[in-house]
Design an enzyme around this catalytic site. Structure first.
Site, PDB file in Angstrom:
ATOM      1  N   CYS A  90      20.995   0.302 -29.634  1.00  0.00           N
ATOM      2  CA  CYS A  90      22.196  -0.136 -28.908  1.00  0.00           C
ATOM      3  C   CYS A  90      22.999   1.082 -28.428  1.00  0.00           C
ATOM      4  CB  CYS A  90      23.041  -1.022 -29.824  1.00  0.00           C
ATOM      5  SG  CYS A  90      24.388  -1.849 -28.974  1.00  0.00           S
TER       6      CYS A  90
ATOM      7  N   CYS B 247      33.091   0.760 -30.787  1.00  0.00           N
ATOM      8  CA  CYS B 247      32.945  -0.577 -30.217  1.00  0.00           C
ATOM      9  C   CYS B 247      33.387  -1.640 -31.231  1.00  0.00           C
ATOM     10  CB  CYS B 247      31.493  -0.820 -29.858  1.00  0.00           C
ATOM     11  SG  CYS B 247      30.874   0.297 -28.593  1.00  0.00           S
TER      12      CYS B 247
ATOM     13  N   CYS C 182      31.312  -2.600 -34.310  1.00  0.00           N
ATOM     14  CA  CYS C 182      30.981  -1.478 -35.208  1.00  0.00           C
ATOM     15  C   CYS C 182      32.213  -0.741 -35.703  1.00  0.00           C
ATOM     16  CB  CYS C 182      30.053  -0.506 -34.476  1.00  0.00           C
ATOM     17  SG  CYS C 182      28.599  -1.306 -33.816  1.00  0.00           S
TER      18      CYS C 182
ATOM     19  N   CYS D  27      26.725   8.250 -33.175  1.00  0.00           N
ATOM     20  CA  CYS D  27      26.213   7.384 -32.113  1.00  0.00           C
ATOM     21  C   CYS D  27      24.948   7.959 -31.482  1.00  0.00           C
ATOM     22  CB  CYS D  27      27.276   7.174 -31.040  1.00  0.00           C
ATOM     23  SG  CYS D  27      27.802   8.698 -30.260  1.00  0.00           S
TER      24      CYS D  27
END
Ligand code: SF4
Length: 247
Positions: free
Chosen positions: A115, A197, A200, A223
């Site tokens: 993702c 995000c 998360c 990330c």
């Protein structure tokens, strides 16, 4: 063009320079082929403020993952307008749209690395492709990976990553923000000390590590923008790397 040895020497010299001196050097050396990346968190404010004061036209890349909290998007809009920043929003490669839309709820939980790769790493790779330098706001006190970083880092593709805040601590960030009366992300007061995000990010206690609210309980702390994941991979390579069977 700087040699690897010159970059190493400069990087060591910059260990005793201020972030503003490092940014000024990078802007003088690389403008217009330079950009800053920012997630518009409270801790991002000092770097944005410094760059805006040194050269307001420097592009600021903001990765719009589609999963952001609305407060982040609102804050990004407001600050870009207030500080007259040259913000450029980055989006995932549209070839992933069908796959992502079919997996939109599960993807951040079932495969957060994929993702992040699709929504953050690939868009940033693409945006930086034709540039010579990238100013990032990472600090050594944030994660174990970042603790090993250098102020100037030459990437495999020739891009120079400039990390002017590497030696700053959380306290330095707070001090600069206070002295310059900088705004905060609207969720800071609700316990969101590092904001990513929505799927998360959680609020954390005052005594917890700054990044404890990111991917909590999922064994992930980065990330991929500042790790080995930041490698050149085209669409087909990513499908293979993540074992995806997409027609
Ligand atoms: S932070 Fe979460 S939602 Fe955002 S790109 Fe990464 S895994 Fe996806």
């Amino acid at each position: 063009m700087l040699s690897t040895q010159q970059i190493d020497t400069l990087s060591k010299e910059f260990e005793s320079k201020t972030p503003q001196e490092i940014i000024q050097w990078a802007v003088d050396e690389f403008l217009p082929e330079i950009a800053l990346s920012s997630s518009f968190q409270t801790q991002s404010m000092p770097l944005l403020h410094m760059v805006a004061n040194i050269k307001r036209s420097v592009p600021v890349f903001f990765i719009d993952t589609g999963y952001h909290l609305w407060e982040t998007l609102m804050f990004r809009e407001w600050l870009a307008s207030e500080w007259k920043l040259n913000v450029i929003d980055l989006y995932r490669d549209p070839r992933w749209n069908t796959f992502v839309l079919h997996n939109i709820r599960a993807l951040p939980f079932e495969d957060p690395n994929l993702c992040c790769y699709l929504h953050k790493v690939q868009p940033m790779q693409k945006a930086l492709k034709d540039l010579k330098a990238w100013i990032s706001g990472i600090r050594r006190d944030q994660t174990a990976v970042r603790a090993q970083a250098k102020i100037l880092e030459l990437q495999e593709d020739g891009l120079l990553k400039v990390n002017p805040l590497l030696n700053w601590t959380k306290a330095d960030i707070s001090q600069y923000a206070k002295e310059n009366n900088l705004p905060s992300h609207p969720l800071l007061s609700k316990g969101y000390r590092s904001v990513g995000c929505a799927p998360c990010t959680i609020a954390i206690g005052a005594d917890e590590d700054e990044r404890a609210g990111r991917w909590a309980g999922r064994g992930k702390v980065e990330c991929g923008l500042h790790t080995d994941m930041f490698k050149k991979k085209d669409y087909e390579e990513v499908k293979q790397a993540f074992h995806l069977e997409i027609k």
